[in-house]
Design a protein around this motif. Structure first.
Motif, mmCIF file in Angstrom:
data_model
loop_
_atom_site.group_PDB
_atom_site.id
_atom_site.type_symbol
_atom_site.label_atom_id
_atom_site.label_comp_id
_atom_site.label_asym_id
_atom_site.label_seq_id
_atom_site.Cartn_x
_atom_site.Cartn_y
_atom_site.Cartn_z
ATOM 1 N N ILE A 84 -0.493 7.742 6.223
ATOM 2 C CA ILE A 84 -0.463 7.347 4.821
ATOM 3 C C ILE A 84 -1.585 6.358 4.503
ATOM 4 O O ILE A 84 -2.272 6.449 3.482
ATOM 5 C CB ILE A 84 0.918 6.742 4.463
ATOM 6 C CG1 ILE A 84 1.983 7.835 4.516
ATOM 7 C CG2 ILE A 84 0.892 6.083 3.082
ATOM 8 C CD1 ILE A 84 3.389 7.300 4.467
ATOM 9 N N ASN A 125 1.170 4.121 -3.166
ATOM 10 C CA ASN A 125 0.695 5.464 -2.819
ATOM 11 C C ASN A 125 1.794 6.478 -3.143
ATOM 12 O O ASN A 125 2.781 6.596 -2.427
ATOM 13 C CB ASN A 125 0.347 5.507 -1.329
ATOM 14 C CG ASN A 125 -0.253 6.833 -0.900
ATOM 15 O OD1 ASN A 125 -0.068 7.861 -1.562
ATOM 16 N ND2 ASN A 125 -0.960 6.829 0.211
ATOM 17 N N GLN A 126 1.620 7.227 -4.216
ATOM 18 C CA GLN A 126 2.664 8.146 -4.660
ATOM 19 C C GLN A 126 2.877 9.313 -3.705
ATOM 20 O O GLN A 126 3.867 10.041 -3.810
ATOM 21 C CB GLN A 126 2.341 8.650 -6.061
ATOM 22 C CG GLN A 126 2.390 7.565 -7.115
ATOM 23 C CD GLN A 126 2.254 8.110 -8.526
ATOM 24 O OE1 GLN A 126 2.358 9.312 -8.755
ATOM 25 N NE2 GLN A 126 2.041 7.226 -9.485
ATOM 26 N N ASN A 127 1.967 9.513 -2.772
ATOM 27 C CA ASN A 127 2.147 10.558 -1.762
ATOM 28 C C ASN A 127 3.055 10.107 -0.630
ATOM 29 O O ASN A 127 3.495 10.919 0.178
ATOM 30 C CB ASN A 127 0.790 10.983 -1.194
ATOM 31 C CG ASN A 127 -0.073 11.690 -2.220
ATOM 32 O OD1 ASN A 127 0.421 12.474 -3.021
ATOM 33 N ND2 ASN A 127 -1.368 11.394 -2.213
ATOM 34 N N ALA A 128 3.313 8.803 -0.556
ATOM 35 C CA ALA A 128 4.196 8.263 0.481
ATOM 36 C C ALA A 128 5.639 8.452 0.052
ATOM 37 O O ALA A 128 6.031 8.029 -1.045
ATOM 38 C CB ALA A 128 3.901 6.789 0.714
ATOM 39 N N ARG A 169 0.820 -1.218 0.000
ATOM 40 C CA ARG A 169 0.000 0.000 0.000
ATOM 41 C C ARG A 169 0.855 1.270 0.000
ATOM 42 O O ARG A 169 0.521 2.258 -0.649
ATOM 43 C CB ARG A 169 -0.949 -0.021 1.192
ATOM 44 C CG ARG A 169 -2.022 -1.090 1.067
ATOM 45 C CD ARG A 169 -2.881 -1.192 2.304
ATOM 46 N NE ARG A 169 -3.606 0.047 2.574
ATOM 47 C CZ ARG A 169 -4.347 0.252 3.673
ATOM 48 N NH1 ARG A 169 -4.433 -0.700 4.594
ATOM 49 N NH2 ARG A 169 -4.976 1.387 3.856
#
Length: 284
Positions: free
Chosen positions: A279, A220-223, A216
């Motif tokens: 996240i 998740n490109q924001n992680a 996950r």
């Protein structure tokens, strides 16, 4: 989406491959053991390539990773011998070469796997913002690879992640690990099991959860940056053993104080997982 996993036949990799396939992703798997990979229940569902990280790597051997949306890099040599000099003098050099070669292959996102041992002998709750001071060779080498990756992360389209794993358990774990040894003693119907005093506190997650969280976070490109993969809930090793014995409905007795505590770990430590929880947007 093309996701490549190194170390696919390892303890975590085996579960991670299954998780990624459940998500209907295009999975590419690599490991150094083709024979073992062929025995895995997921083998026919992935694109597999036998690959070893070593001095003989070249552009041709790593082209399997070309245009990957995500590379999840689990593989590391020489484990579970954490103290070997090879981690610093051999494996680190080879790992840096591998990461460098990935920068030439139009890979969008790189997920590296770190270790809680990077925190060294610091006690209590450990957060990503804390400075690290590893004392064992494996962790020293891992931390050096992290610093190197941070220097070249602009080579990847999306930011890289460094996931620090704490402790885990589950089917397929190394027989040298604590719970598998206890399990074997129970199966053999031994009367006692030798261990340390068991007062040290650690942070454990089931390996299924570890693999889920890695997947996950990777997707998740924001992680980005350093992320502790931890339960945030310390448990004494003695309590862990007692709960396992109860679950196994065994009468085996713990023979406490036989072994000393490892000299490269603090007595009590666990991961602060606020960043991961944010996240994942859920309780862990």
């Amino acid at each position: 989406m093309k996701v490549v996993v190194t170390g696919a036949t390892g303890f975590i990799g085996n579960y991670l491959i299954r998780d990624l396939l459940d998500r209907k992703l295009e999975v590419f798997a690599t490991s150094s053991n083709w024979g073992r990979a062929k025995e895995m229940d997921w083998f026919s569902q992935v694109s597999y390539h036998a690959f070893s990280i070593g001095d003989d790597m070249d552009e041709k051997t790593v082209c399997f990773f070309e245009d990957a949306d995500v590379v999840i890099h689990l593989a590391w040599q020489g484990l579970p011998d954490f103290k070997s000099d090879n981690h610093i003098h051999l494996y680190l050099k080879q790992q840096k070469k591998f990461i460098t070669q990935l920068t030439t292959l139009k890979i969008k996102r790189l997920i590296n796997i770190g270790t809680c041992l990077e925190y060294g002998l610091q006690e209590g709750g450990l957060s990503e913002e804390m400075p690290v001071c590893p004392v064992v060779n494996y962790a020293i080498a891992k931390n050096e690879l992290r610093l190197y990756t941070e220097q070249i992360e602009s080579s990847f389209v999306n930011r890289t992640c460094w996931i620090r794993l704490f402790y885990m358990f589950g089917e397929g774990q190394s027989r040298k690990s604590f719970l598998p040894q206890l399990h074997q003693a129970i199966i053999e119907q031994r009367e006692t099991f030798d261990m340390s005093d068991g007062e040290q506190e650690r942070d454990y997650l089931p390996v299924q959860k570890v693999s889920e969280y890695i997947a996950r976070i990777a997707l998740n490109q924001n992680a980005q940056g350093i992320i502790n993969c931890a339960s945030g809930k310390p448990i004494k090793i003695r309590t862990l053993a007692e709960e396992f014995i109860k679950k196994m409905d065994s009468s085996i007795q713990l023979n406490l104080g036989v072994y000393p505590y490892p000299d490269y770990e603090p007595v009590c430590f666990w991961g602060i997982n606020n960043k991961m929880r944010g996240i994942l947007n859920e309780e862990v």
